[in-house]
Write a protein that holds these residues in place. Structure first.
Motif, short mmCIF file in Angstrom:
data_model
loop_
_atom_site.label_atom_id
_atom_site.label_comp_id
_atom_site.label_asym_id
_atom_site.label_seq_id
_atom_site.Cartn_x
_atom_site.Cartn_y
_atom_site.Cartn_z
N PRO A 110 -24.79 4.26 0.09
CA PRO A 110 -23.45 4.84 -0.15
C PRO A 110 -22.36 3.83 0.17
N SER A 111 -21.21 4.03 -0.43
CA SER A 111 -20.05 3.18 -0.15
C SER A 111 -19.12 3.91 0.80
N LEU A 112 -18.51 3.14 1.69
CA LEU A 112 -17.60 3.69 2.70
C LEU A 112 -16.29 2.93 2.63
N SER A 113 -15.19 3.67 2.48
CA SER A 113 -13.88 3.02 2.34
C SER A 113 -12.86 3.73 3.20
N LEU A 114 -11.84 2.98 3.57
CA LEU A 114 -10.75 3.49 4.40
C LEU A 114 -9.44 3.28 3.65
N SER A 115 -8.61 4.32 3.61
CA SER A 115 -7.31 4.21 2.94
C SER A 115 -6.25 4.86 3.82
N GLY A 116 -5.05 4.38 3.68
CA GLY A 116 -3.94 4.92 4.47
C GLY A 116 -2.62 4.75 3.76
N TYR A 117 -1.68 5.64 4.14
CA TYR A 117 -0.34 5.58 3.53
C TYR A 117 0.67 5.93 4.61
N TYR A 118 1.75 5.17 4.62
CA TYR A 118 2.85 5.47 5.55
C TYR A 118 4.16 5.30 4.76
N GLY A 119 4.88 6.43 4.57
CA GLY A 119 6.11 6.36 3.78
C GLY A 119 6.93 7.62 3.92
N SER A 161 14.22 12.98 -7.16
CA SER A 161 13.19 12.76 -6.13
C SER A 161 12.79 11.28 -6.14
N SER A 162 12.36 10.84 -4.99
CA SER A 162 11.95 9.43 -4.86
C SER A 162 10.91 9.34 -3.76
N GLY A 163 10.19 8.26 -3.79
CA GLY A 163 9.19 8.04 -2.76
C GLY A 163 8.95 6.56 -2.56
N THR A 164 8.72 6.15 -1.33
CA THR A 164 8.40 4.75 -1.02
C THR A 164 7.52 4.73 0.20
N GLY A 165 6.60 3.76 0.23
CA GLY A 165 5.71 3.70 1.36
C GLY A 165 4.78 2.51 1.31
N LEU A 166 4.08 2.32 2.41
CA LEU A 166 3.13 1.22 2.57
C LEU A 166 1.72 1.77 2.42
N ASN A 167 0.91 1.14 1.54
CA ASN A 167 -0.45 1.57 1.27
C ASN A 167 -1.45 0.54 1.80
N VAL A 168 -2.55 1.02 2.30
CA VAL A 168 -3.64 0.15 2.77
C VAL A 168 -4.96 0.74 2.28
N THR A 169 -5.77 -0.12 1.64
CA THR A 169 -7.13 0.28 1.26
C THR A 169 -8.09 -0.81 1.71
#
Length: 449
Positions: A296-305, A112-120
């Motif tokens: 409170p803290s507010l954060s945005l995260s994303g992943y595309y892979g 198994s393998s995985g690759t992707g672009l992360n944004v935080t």
């Protein structure tokens, strides 16, 4: 055209070579202005402070960049030696299977393998919300520290230059005295051999010469140490060659003229007071930033892979790659941490009060010091003029006594007494000059720093 091109190239090379050379200092005729200017470019302590200011600037740039979204790529490759399994109802796969029948399902493949672009991205983070404003204040404080260090260095080098000039004047005067007493001792010793003077007179003359020689060695040591200090503050290695080369262009009188013609008092707030005001402002910013920690803290995260699954390792097989992506918005509300935040806010508010009291103390101390230094400078001016007048009078007395001695109108002992008074007057004059020039430097530093 070719000749013009060659000449232009040669001119550029010569200019660059001159710019690349380290600035030299003329130790054979060193003025006060040259000494101060050179020290600002070569003093290790001042250069170190400038580097600290650069560090604060880079720190601010780093903090600004930390507010940008964090974008990174992840990738992994796994060889799953033991593939986990779990029982599931067989009816999920085969609807005709009995209800109590189970079958086992594997949750992975041997490869198994995985690759992707992360944004935080932190839309709002109480921990970092105020770092930029804090670091901007730190940079201002560091810039003020550099200006304070510059004024300190100017004062230190000026004081070292004055010490060197006074030590040289003292050595020159004592050298002349020693030469005189040496000649007098030889003359009286010759008279003693011819039985013209007594043994007491001979011994007294030799004792006077020995005392003068002792003063000469002390003055020479003082001059040597003052030269070492000046070279060190300039950022120059105090080796023997440079110590021998060092010659000052400004004497006591020229230093007096330069300093007394300058404007001492300034209408601007002193740097130390401005620095303390910045510390008050920084403490207020820290308290304000601490209050944000209740929010409170507010954060945005994303992943595309994509993920790869296969019994064999064939990453080029597009049929084995399966897309995977998400966007998440996270909200974090502090509860228990608010207890420690309350203590932190209380501590920072006390720090605010402390910095305000320090600012008030700096203002009061400066007013008191300024009044004392102005009065001291005026006293030193009057004392210097009086001692300078005494030196002129004692010089006239020495000339008159020497003329009387040559004509036989006075005794040698009376002339030696006058020489002793001349030595005392010289020491008082040099001390008055030192006090006056030092008072001016201290007052100038006080008005700026």
């Amino acid at each position: 055209m070719k000749k013009t091109y060659i000449l232009s190239l040669a001119w550029i090379v010569s200019v660059l070579s001159v710019l690349g050379q380290e600035k030299k200092i003329n130790l054979n005729a060193l003025t006060l202005e040259e000494a101060v200017k050179y020290s600002l470019d070569h003093s290790p302590t001042f250069i170190a402070q400038q580097l600290k200011e650069q560090q604060a600037g880079y720190k601010l740039s780093q903090v600004k960049l930390d507010y940008l979204p964090d974008i990174y790529v992840t990738s992994d490759l796994r060889r799953n030696i033991i593939i986990p399994s779990t029982p599931i109802p067989a009816s999920m796969i085969n609807p005709s299977a009995p209800e109590d029948e189970l079958m086992y399902m594997r949750f992975n493949t041997p490869w198994s393998s995985g690759t992707g672009l992360n944004v935080t991205f932190d839309i709002f983070n109480p921990e970092t919300a105020g770092l930029k404003s804090e670091q901007e204040k730190q940079l201002k404080i560091s810039q003020l520290d550099s200006r304070i260090a510059e004024n300190e260095l100017r004062a230190t080098v000026s004081q070292a230059y004055i010490d060197c000039a006074i030590a040289q004047t003292q050595l020159d005067a004592i050298t002349a005295d020693t030469v005189y007493y040496a000649a007098l001792s030889r003359e009286i010793e010759d008279l003693y051999r011819r039985e013209k003077v007594s043994l007491v007179d001979k011994n007294n003359a030799e004792m006077n010469y020995n005392a003068s020689l002792a003063r000469f060695h002390q003055a020479k040591n003082i001059q040597h140490n003052s030269r070492i200090n000046l070279l060190m503050y300039l950022g120059v290695e105090p080796d023997e060659d440079k110590l021998d080369q060092l010659r000052l262009s400004d004497d006591i009188q020229s230093l007096y003229s330069k300093m007394m013609s300058g404007k001492v008092l300034s209408g601007e707030n002193p740097l130390s007071q401005r620095r303390q005001a910045e510390l008050v402002s920084l403490s207020e910013i820290k308290t304000k930033n601490a209050l944000w920690k209740y929010a409170p803290s507010l954060s945005l995260s994303g992943y595309y892979g994509a993920n790869y699954f296969g019994k064999e390792l064939k990453l080029g097989n597009t049929n084995r790659w399966f897309g995977n992506s998400f966007v998440a918005l996270s909200l974090r509300i502090p509860i228990s941490r608010s207890l420690s935040t309350a203590k932190e806010v209380s501590r920072l508010r006390i720090q605010e009060q402390l910095e305000r009291e320090n600012l008030r103390d700096v203002k009061n101390n400066r007013l008191g010091e300024l009044s004392r230094e102005l009065a001291r400078l005026e006293t030193c001016k009057n004392t210097y003029r009086l001692k300078q007048s005494n030196m002129k009078l004692i010089t006239q007395n020495i000339v008159a006594k020497q003329a009387q001695l040559q004509k036989g109108y006075t005794l040698e002992s009376e002339f030696l007494s006058e020489k002793l008074r001349e030595q005392n007057a010289l020491q008082e004059y040099l001390q008055a000059a030192y006090d006056l020039l030092s008072a001016y430097i201290n007052l100038e530093k006080l008005t700026k720093n």
